[in-house]
Design an enzyme around this catalytic site. Structure first.
Site, PDB file in Angstrom:
ATOM      1  CG  ASN A 138      -1.549   1.331   1.489  1.00 16.80           C
ATOM      2  OD1 ASN A 138      -2.422   1.773   0.767  1.00 16.80           O
ATOM      3  ND2 ASN A 138      -1.090   2.009   2.540  1.00 16.80           N
ATOM      4  CE1 TYR A 166       1.279   7.982  -5.979  1.00 13.22           C
ATOM      5  CE2 TYR A 166      -0.184   8.822  -7.692  1.00 13.22           C
ATOM      6  CZ  TYR A 166       0.004   8.122  -6.524  1.00 13.22           C
ATOM      7  OH  TYR A 166      -1.086   7.567  -5.884  1.00 13.22           O
TER       8      TYR A 166
END
Length: 257
Positions: free
Chosen positions: A99, A164
């Site tokens: 995560n 990202y």
């Protein structure tokens, strides 16, 4: 605590779950929800204070408190040591949730090779090495569920997040290849792609009235999505109810993409 109207998964009771980046946001909701399902939860995070506060807050309705280990996931050697520590303390890992991430805004013109490498280390590299660390034990038991957290950012596509977004797209590819690699050993690998989720960090940094208006305009479902919405999908993918599901990517964004 899990409200009565939401599913409970008997197969998660006593199951050992490792969550990276579990101290806040979506990760913290996962820690809480798995714990209330009766799972044995270990989680890693670089932020020690908020992680310890999370553990202290989970005293009601939880049979076993989550086990927190401070860890800088960009240090792969430290990651391996923490995973070994978690298994020695909690038990062989049966569910891995990759995560941890950082959606730090950055301009493409100003992105240096050093910054790019750091963003890959924060957002992508540790996914693979965490899988590499837990998979041998899962193979011995001929079962396991690995859930990688991506994002719809690369599908929109978003802006001011080139490194990202590249990492999050890479996570989908990693999911697909590792599902093929590990499937014959009974290990499932799936991916979850959240949309705009109202975490504490998002509220602090970007959750303005203008941002909310833009998000709701893009979504088919006109409500704010919360971390627990994502956590409940992850619970299903971890449970035996999804035992025939692997190599899939699940979008949870209120119908945006």
């Amino acid at each position: 605590m899990t409200p009565d109207r939401f599913a409970r998964y008997p197969s998660l009771r006593g199951k050992v779950v490792l969550i990276t980046g579990g101290g806040s946001g979506i990760g913290a909701s996962m820690v809480e929800q798995f714990a209330h399902q009766g799972a044995k939860v270990a989680f890693l995070d670089i932020a020690e204070t908020i992680s310890q506060e999370l553990v202290k807050s989970l005293t009601e309705g939880v049979e076993q408190l989550p086990f927190f280990l401070p860890c800088d996931l960009t240090d792969i050697s430290a990651l391996g040591s923490c995973i070994q520590n978690a298994e020695e303390s909690v038990g062989p890992i049966e569910v891995l949730v990759n995560n941890a991430a950082n959606d730090e805004r950055h301009e493409w013109e100003e992105t240096t090779p050093e910054y790019w490498d750091r963003m890959m280390a924060v957002n992508l590299r540790h996914h693979f090495f965490a899988i590499q660390a837990v998979a041998p034990g899962m193979k011995i038991r001929s079962q396991g569920s690995i859930i990688n957290m991506s994002s719809i950012a690369w599908m929109l596509p978003g802006t001011r997040l080139p490194a990202y977004i590249s990492a999050k797209a890479g996570i989908v590819g990693l999911t697909r290849t590792m599902a093929r690699e590990l499937g014959p050993s009974g290990i499932r690998v799936n991916c979850v792609l959240p949309g705009a989720i109202q975490t504490e960090k998002q509220r602090r940094l970007v959750w303005t009235p203008e941002y909310i208006e833009r998000i709701l305009a893009g979504q088919s479902i006109k409500r704010t999505l919360m971390p627990e919405d994502v956590a409940r999908l992850v619970l299903f993918l971890a449970a035996d109810d999804s035992s025939a599901i692997t190599n899939q990517s699940y979008v949870i964004d209120g119908g945006w993409v």
